[in-house]
Design a protein around this motif. Structure first.
Motif, PDB file in Angstrom:
ATOM      1  N   UNK A 123       0.826  -1.202   0.000  1.00 29.09           N
ATOM      2  CA  UNK A 123       0.000   0.000   0.000  1.00 29.09           C
ATOM      3  C   UNK A 123       0.859   1.249   0.000  1.00 29.09           C
ATOM      4  N   UNK A 124       0.657   2.122  -0.975  1.00 30.15           N
ATOM      5  CA  UNK A 124       1.354   3.406  -1.030  1.00 30.15           C
ATOM      6  C   UNK A 124       0.597   4.440  -0.199  1.00 30.15           C
ATOM      7  N   UNK A 125       1.302   5.477   0.223  1.00 32.23           N
ATOM      8  CA  UNK A 125       0.649   6.598   0.859  1.00 32.23           C
ATOM      9  C   UNK A 125       0.738   6.654   2.367  1.00 32.23           C
ATOM     10  N   UNK A 126       1.241   5.587   2.996  1.00 26.96           N
ATOM     11  CA  UNK A 126       1.352   5.572   4.458  1.00 26.96           C
ATOM     12  C   UNK A 126       2.534   4.718   4.877  1.00 26.96           C
ATOM     13  N   UNK A 127       3.002   4.930   6.106  1.00 24.46           N
ATOM     14  CA  UNK A 127       4.104   4.138   6.673  1.00 24.46           C
ATOM     15  C   UNK A 127       3.703   3.683   8.074  1.00 24.46           C
ATOM     16  N   UNK A 166      -1.212   1.236  13.794  1.00 24.82           N
ATOM     17  CA  UNK A 166      -1.004   2.640  13.510  1.00 24.82           C
ATOM     18  C   UNK A 166      -0.076   2.906  12.346  1.00 24.82           C
ATOM     19  N   UNK A 167      -0.386   3.959  11.611  1.00 22.69           N
ATOM     20  CA  UNK A 167       0.474   4.372  10.502  1.00 22.69           C
ATOM     21  C   UNK A 167       0.426   5.891  10.392  1.00 22.69           C
ATOM     22  N   UNK A 188       2.390  13.299   7.385  1.00 21.92           N
ATOM     23  CA  UNK A 188       2.610  13.379   8.822  1.00 21.92           C
ATOM     24  C   UNK A 188       1.375  13.178   9.673  1.00 21.92           C
ATOM     25  N   UNK A 189       0.198  13.064   9.072  1.00 20.01           N
ATOM     26  CA  UNK A 189      -1.029  12.842   9.828  1.00 20.01           C
ATOM     27  C   UNK A 189      -1.230  11.350  10.084  1.00 20.01           C
ATOM     28  N   UNK A 190      -1.862  11.020  11.198  1.00 17.98           N
ATOM     29  CA  UNK A 190      -2.005   9.629  11.619  1.00 17.98           C
ATOM     30  C   UNK A 190      -3.155   8.932  10.898  1.00 17.98           C
ATOM     31  N   UNK A 210      -1.445  -5.286   6.565  1.00 17.32           N
ATOM     32  CA  UNK A 210      -1.131  -4.502   5.368  1.00 17.32           C
ATOM     33  C   UNK A 210       0.363  -4.218   5.275  1.00 17.32           C
ATOM     34  N   UNK A 211       0.950  -4.440   4.118  1.00 18.13           N
ATOM     35  CA  UNK A 211       2.370  -4.204   3.913  1.00 18.13           C
ATOM     36  C   UNK A 211       2.609  -2.738   3.543  1.00 18.13           C
ATOM     37  N   UNK A 212       3.465  -2.082   4.345  1.00 23.62           N
ATOM     38  CA  UNK A 212       3.814  -0.676   4.138  1.00 23.62           C
ATOM     39  C   UNK A 212       5.307  -0.479   4.340  1.00 23.62           C
TER      40      UNK A 212
END
Length: 331
Positions: A237-241, A281-282, A287-289, A296-298
């Protein structure tokens, strides 16, 4: 209040020691690895049994390699250490048949004949046609075994291969020191689920990053922005860590502190919105939670606290470094 003079002397002494004593003299890799001076390498005996493939991955996650003996001297040194600490009769070693059956090679792609090939009587025999990995017995002989079985194993890091990060006081130069926070961060470009990311950070003597204020959120967002993410292919999934918080009877950091008390709880628009399906949590790239499925793989970020004032740190530099006594009553 600490004297500026004493603080200056303290950090000057620390800096001088860094210059005068290279890592080859310090002889430290990680707190959980033991240095054997006879063979100039660090070793960790893993007591939790794993399959051969999982053992190899575990060592790599720790910045090391699945141990295989280079010669008789190393076998003797490792077995002596093994005998003095653990009761195991054998361990997995970094030798297998990755390309062709019965053609044994090390994890470095070296033919076994070029390192250590003292097989036990009648070995290798590929019993049942399923023995493609190798164990080392307590008597120093090798035996082929089923890679799917679970055995203890040893990870190895050579002193020669050590690349020390002086800013972060850790053997990993991928960690970036942030002066404002006095700690280090590493952006991992291999996407993983939350549990695996947690494990990787732990193996690096760090933890999944926790945001404690707006400034730290900006630091992590900037780190994310600079990472070469677009070059990474695959299904993730792109867009989050992944970060170090999850829903455990309420949103809490991995250190057990409620998120609202951690200093930063700025959720992205509409978040959290996943209920029981998204309990990990990601952070969005801005920078927003965000809440996310734990499976999910990040990408993920590890955070490392620097222990430069600890006793362990001083001991790594030997008796040469004597910390300056700080007089708290002197103006």
């Amino acid at each position: 209040m600490f004297s500026h003079k004493h603080l200056f002397v303290f950090f000057l002494a620390q800096y001088c020691v860094h210059l005068a004593y290279s890592q080859a003299n310090v002889k430290f890799f990680r707190k959980d690895y033991y240095y054997l001076k006879e063979v100039r390498s660090f070793y960790k005996i893993h007591t939790l049994h794993k399959t051969w493939d999982d053992a190899k991955v575990q060592c790599e996650m720790e910045g090391a390699k699945l141990f295989y003996p280079d010669d008789d001297d190393e076998v003797t040194a490792v077995i002596d250490y093994w005998n003095s600490t653990q009761p195991f009769s054998w361990i997995f070693v970094g030798i297998s048949t990755p390309n062709v059956k019965e053609v044994f090679e090390t994890v470095d792609g070296i033919p076994i004949a070029d390192v250590y090939d003292r097989w036990g009587p009648g070995e290798p025999n590929n019993a049942g046609g399923v023995e493609g990995c190798v164990i080392l017995r307590r008597d120093g002989t090798l035996n082929d075994e089923n890679c799917a079985k679970k055995f203890p194993f040893v990870c190895k890091k050579t002193l020669e291969s050590l690349d020390w990060n002086n800013y972060c006081n850790i053997p990993d130069t991928a960690y970036e020191y942030n002066e404002a926070k006095g700690r280090c961060y590493k952006f991992h470009l291999q996407p993983m689920n939350w549990s695996d990311a947690y494990t990787v950070c732990n193996s690096e003597q760090s933890y999944l990053a926790i945001i404690n204020d707006e400034a730290e959120a900006n630091i992590l967002a900037n780190l994310t922005s600079r990472a070469p993410k677009d070059k990474v292919e695959g299904n993730y999934l792109r867009g989050a860590v992944h970060l170090g918080f999850k829903n455990n009877k309420g949103w809490k950091t991995i250190k057990g502190k409620p998120l609202r008390e951690s200093g930063y709880s700025k959720w992205g628009g509409g978040q959290p919105d996943g209920g029981e399906q998204e309990k990990c949590g990601s952070m969005f790239y801005n920078g927003h939670l965000n809440d996310i499925s734990c499976d999910q793989r990040l990408f993920f970020i590890c955070e490392h606290e620097i222990d430069i004032l600890s006793t362990d740190y001083a001991l790594r530099f030997g008796e040469v470094f004597q910390p300056v006594t700080l007089n708290s009553t002197e103006p």
